[in-house]
Design a protein around this motif. Sequence first.
Motif, short mmCIF file in Angstrom:
data_model
loop_
_atom_site.label_atom_id
_atom_site.label_comp_id
_atom_site.label_asym_id
_atom_site.label_seq_id
_atom_site.Cartn_x
_atom_site.Cartn_y
_atom_site.Cartn_z
N ASN A 1 0.82 -1.07 -0.08
CA ASN A 1 0.08 0.08 0.04
C ASN A 1 0.91 1.08 -0.11
O ASN A 1 1.55 1.52 0.76
CB ASN A 1 -0.88 -0.03 1.19
CG ASN A 1 -1.82 1.06 1.16
OD1 ASN A 1 -1.65 2.05 0.96
ND2 ASN A 1 -3.09 1.01 1.74
N PHE A 2 0.87 2.04 -1.12
CA PHE A 2 1.57 3.35 -1.15
C PHE A 2 1.34 4.16 -0.24
O PHE A 2 2.38 4.93 0.38
CB PHE A 2 1.50 3.67 -2.60
CG PHE A 2 2.86 4.85 -2.89
CD1 PHE A 2 4.15 4.42 -3.00
CD2 PHE A 2 2.38 6.18 -2.99
CE1 PHE A 2 4.98 5.55 -3.18
CE2 PHE A 2 3.34 7.15 -2.85
CZ PHE A 2 4.56 6.97 -3.08
N THR A 3 0.12 4.26 0.18
CA THR A 3 -0.27 5.20 1.14
C THR A 3 0.30 4.98 2.52
O THR A 3 1.02 5.93 3.11
CB THR A 3 -1.68 5.29 1.35
OG1 THR A 3 -2.59 5.69 0.15
CG2 THR A 3 -2.12 6.57 2.34
N VAL A 4 0.24 3.79 2.81
CA VAL A 4 1.18 3.10 4.19
C VAL A 4 2.53 3.48 4.19
O VAL A 4 3.02 4.13 5.08
CB VAL A 4 0.91 1.59 4.45
CG1 VAL A 4 1.68 1.20 5.47
CG2 VAL A 4 -0.47 1.55 4.50
N ILE A 5 3.36 3.42 2.98
CA ILE A 5 4.47 3.74 2.71
C ILE A 5 4.76 5.14 2.81
O ILE A 5 5.73 5.63 3.62
CB ILE A 5 5.00 3.18 1.49
CG1 ILE A 5 5.06 1.55 1.29
CG2 ILE A 5 6.47 3.51 0.95
CD1 ILE A 5 5.20 1.03 -0.10
N SER A 6 4.18 6.02 2.16
CA SER A 6 4.24 7.50 2.26
C SER A 6 4.07 8.12 3.64
O SER A 6 4.88 8.82 4.09
CB SER A 6 3.34 8.04 1.27
OG SER A 6 3.57 9.35 1.17
N ASP A 7 3.02 7.58 4.11
CA ASP A 7 2.58 8.01 5.73
C ASP A 7 3.84 7.51 6.62
O ASP A 7 4.33 8.26 7.49
CB ASP A 7 1.45 7.46 6.23
CG ASP A 7 0.18 8.06 5.45
OD1 ASP A 7 0.42 9.05 4.77
OD2 ASP A 7 -0.87 7.53 5.63
N GLY A 8 4.37 6.29 6.45
CA GLY A 8 5.36 5.78 7.44
C GLY A 8 6.67 6.56 7.16
O GLY A 8 7.34 6.98 8.40
N LEU A 9 6.90 6.87 6.11
CA LEU A 9 8.26 7.53 5.62
C LEU A 9 7.95 9.26 6.33
O LEU A 9 8.88 9.56 7.03
CB LEU A 9 8.29 7.81 4.30
CG LEU A 9 9.08 6.48 3.70
CD1 LEU A 9 9.04 6.60 2.00
CD2 LEU A 9 10.48 6.35 4.03
N GLY A 10 6.92 9.70 6.22
CA GLY A 10 6.58 11.02 6.85
C GLY A 10 6.66 11.00 8.38
O GLY A 10 7.22 11.98 8.77
N ARG A 11 6.13 10.04 8.98
CA ARG A 11 6.47 9.78 10.44
C ARG A 11 7.72 9.45 10.93
O ARG A 11 7.93 9.72 12.12
CB ARG A 11 5.46 8.80 10.78
CG ARG A 11 4.03 9.23 11.11
CD ARG A 11 3.08 8.36 11.75
NE ARG A 11 3.29 6.73 11.14
CZ ARG A 11 2.49 6.37 10.32
NH1 ARG A 11 1.67 6.94 9.68
NH2 ARG A 11 2.80 5.00 9.79
#
Length: 184
Positions: A61-71
């Motif tokens: 899930n790219f959204t999970v990836i992007s959110d995880g990187l942001g946090r």
Amino acid sequence: MLDGSERMGQENFRYAREFVENVANRLTLARKDDDERNARVALLQYGDENQHQVGFKLTNNFTVISDGLGRMRYLDSTSNAGSGIIYAVNNIVTNRGERLARRNAELSFVFITDGVTSSKNLEEGISAMRRAEGVPTVIAMGNDVDKEILSKLSLGDQSAIFRGQDFTRLNKASFFERFVRWIC
């Protein structure tokens, strides 16, 4: 596997995070968990022996990836790749001995590092990676690297070591495309 050492520095950490996001965006991610053909990715920032930060567990899930990187926050720690590998094998690749990565999937360990890490737990970590049938790739940026450690991390495969002058090179087209061709 992202180096969180103080040598890495906040700015280089930012370049590395951007690189991970660009790679995830470029890969053909699995459509669902049982997709046999396409990629799932995970990210662990490793630091001191017991200081690791999971950016995201195996996901397509790219959204999970992007959110995880942001946090994800820069650890600014020491570097212990060996304990990071052990942590990844025990908590991301497997859970209580059960393999979380798809059966028959190539398990790639990509190390993004400044090229220097502690040798403590390194042999144990490499053994854990081998038992998990991990295939390593090492991205080492900078001129001051420990070539012996890089060779150990790559299991002696010099072609699996990607070198660059500095972390700004990670997202340059020539480096990025060469890495993506290698990993895919």
